[in-house]
Design an enzyme around this catalytic site. Structure first.
Site, PDB file in Angstrom:
ATOM      1  N   ASN A  14      46.340  51.954  31.643  1.00 30.84           N
ATOM      2  CA  ASN A  14      46.940  53.154  31.032  1.00 30.84           C
ATOM      3  C   ASN A  14      48.303  52.831  30.438  1.00 30.84           C
ATOM      4  OD1 ASN A  14      45.356  55.768  31.296  1.00 30.84           O
ATOM      5  ND2 ASN A  14      45.093  54.904  33.349  1.00 30.84           N
ATOM      6  N   ARG A  69      60.207  55.159  53.363  1.00 29.26           N
ATOM      7  CA  ARG A  69      59.847  55.695  52.048  1.00 29.26           C
ATOM      8  C   ARG A  69      61.105  56.158  51.302  1.00 29.26           C
ATOM      9  NH1 ARG A  69      55.225  57.113  50.161  1.00 29.26           N
ATOM     10  NH2 ARG A  69      54.209  57.158  52.185  1.00 29.26           N
ATOM     11  N   LEU A  97      55.554  59.943  46.475  1.00 31.97           N
ATOM     12  CA  LEU A  97      56.991  59.974  46.214  1.00 31.97           C
ATOM     13  C   LEU A  97      57.651  61.067  47.040  1.00 31.97           C
ATOM     14  CD1 LEU A  97      56.645  59.469  42.392  1.00 31.97           C
ATOM     15  CD2 LEU A  97      57.736  57.861  43.977  1.00 31.97           C
ATOM     16  N   HIS A 113      45.789  61.496  36.928  1.00 30.71           N
ATOM     17  CA  HIS A 113      44.948  61.447  38.119  1.00 30.71           C
ATOM     18  C   HIS A 113      43.482  61.460  37.675  1.00 30.71           C
ATOM     19  CE1 HIS A 113      43.898  61.936  42.306  1.00 30.71           C
ATOM     20  NE2 HIS A 113      43.026  62.846  41.919  1.00 30.71           N
ATOM     21  N   ASP A 149      49.462  65.539  43.778  1.00 28.51           N
ATOM     22  CA  ASP A 149      48.380  65.895  42.833  1.00 28.51           C
ATOM     23  C   ASP A 149      48.269  67.394  42.593  1.00 28.51           C
ATOM     24  OD1 ASP A 149      47.777  63.181  42.686  1.00 28.51           O
ATOM     25  OD2 ASP A 149      46.293  63.289  44.286  1.00 28.51           O
ATOM     26  N   GLN A 177      38.489  57.537  28.752  1.00 21.63           N
ATOM     27  CA  GLN A 177      39.117  58.782  28.283  1.00 21.63           C
ATOM     28  C   GLN A 177      40.592  58.843  28.665  1.00 21.63           C
ATOM     29  OE1 GLN A 177      37.742  60.965  26.186  1.00 21.63           O
ATOM     30  NE2 GLN A 177      36.104  59.441  26.154  1.00 21.63           N
TER      31      GLN A 177
HETATM   32  C1  GAR Z   1      43.646  55.201  36.812  1.00 23.65           C
HETATM   33  O1  GAR Z   1      42.301  55.573  36.874  1.00 23.65           O
HETATM   34  C2  GAR Z   1      44.531  56.334  37.254  1.00 23.65           C
HETATM   35  O2  GAR Z   1      44.045  57.606  36.877  1.00 23.65           O
HETATM   36  C3  GAR Z   1      44.468  56.184  38.752  1.00 23.65           C
HETATM   37  O3  GAR Z   1      44.537  54.798  38.978  1.00 23.65           O
HETATM   38  C4  GAR Z   1      43.958  54.121  37.861  1.00 23.65           C
HETATM   39  C5  GAR Z   1      44.948  53.114  37.366  1.00 23.65           C
HETATM   40  O4  GAR Z   1      44.394  52.277  36.403  1.00 23.65           O
HETATM   41  N1  GAR Z   1      45.551  56.873  39.394  1.00 23.65           N
HETATM   42  C6  GAR Z   1      45.478  57.408  40.592  1.00 23.65           C
HETATM   43  O5  GAR Z   1      44.490  57.346  41.299  1.00 23.65           O
HETATM   44  C7  GAR Z   1      46.738  58.139  41.045  1.00 23.65           C
HETATM   45  N2  GAR Z   1      46.486  58.907  42.195  1.00 23.65           N
HETATM   46  P1  GAR Z   1      45.332  51.422  35.471  1.00 23.65           P
HETATM   47  O6  GAR Z   1      46.304  50.660  36.376  1.00 23.65           O
HETATM   48  O7  GAR Z   1      44.400  50.468  34.778  1.00 23.65           O
HETATM   49  O8  GAR Z   1      46.034  52.333  34.521  1.00 23.65           O
END
Ligand code: GAR
Length: 197
Positions: A14, A69, A97, A113, A149, A177
């Site tokens: 992403n 944390r 966070l 998410h 979330d 997507q």
């Molecule tokens: C993505 O599918 C994102 O939506 C998810 O982790 C993946 C990261 O992929 N995020 C979560 O689950 C957050 N709770 P990427 O490192 O290739 O972008």
């Protein structure tokens, strides 16, 4: 030039889609913003090498080096504040966070998410959608609030769940997507921010 910062933990696909969009769609020229740095809490995140090869600054802040944390989040906050970011983009950043961090960046902190929130917050979203018999799945870009979330939704993408889908096949369909949704949502945000000036 104003700064966008992106936080990752893993493959960073992403993040790569956002960096590519920022170049191809001339965000610097049109909005005066650039992706200034990619920060990972894991030194082995594959996305770091990609970002570096693209000439984007990278930094690693290992959460395991901090006692709590709150300590880690304070260090992360200090690192990000150096850039005075207009937008902090969580892109596969797999850390909860603390409230102080979220409040500090309130209004400029967004996440993607891999589910149609408010359904399936948390982990294993694709398997849970399949197990429930969902006919549609997808991804959500939302503002980050203190509750995991749960922040206000900015945009969603929907895909069908197909017969025989596994978490992997569904996840790949959703991820494709995500790569369209996240850059588009950020550009919409930049357009709104520019209009508000
Ligand atoms: C993505 O599918 C994102 O939506 C998810 O982790 C993946 C990261 O992929 N995020 C979560 O689950 C957050 N709770 P990427 O490192 O290739 O972008």
């Amino acid at each position: 030039m104003k700064n966008i910062v992106i936080l990752i933990s893993g493959s960073g696909s992403n993040m790569a889609a956002i960096v590519q969009a920022s170049v191809q769609r001339r965000w610097a020229e049109r909005f005066g913003v650039r992706v200034a740095v990619v920060v990972s809490n894991r030194a082995d995140a594959a996305g770091l090498a990609w970002a570096q090869a693209e000439g984007v600054a990278v930094a690693v802040l290992d959460h395991k080096a901090y006692a709590s944390r709150e300590d880690f989040d304070a260090a992360l906050q200090a690192q990000l504040d150096v850039y005075d970011p207009v937008l902090v983009v969580l892109a596969g950043f797999m850390r909860i966070l603390s409230t102080g961090f979220v409040q500090h960046f309130a209004g400029r902190l967004i996440n993607i998410h891999p589910s149609l929130l408010p359904a399936f917050g948390g982990l294993h979203t694709h398997q849970r959608a399949i197990d429930m018999g969902c006919q549609f799945a997808g991804a959500t870009v939302h503002q980050v609030t203190a509750e995991l979330d749960h922040g206000p939704i900015l945009a969603q993408a929907v895909v069908p769940v197909l017969p025989g889908d596994t978490a992997d096949t569904l996840g790949a369909r959703v991820l494709t997507q995500e790569h369209l949704l996240y850059p588009r949502t950020i550009e919409d945000w930049l357009n709104r921010a520019a209009a508000a000036l």
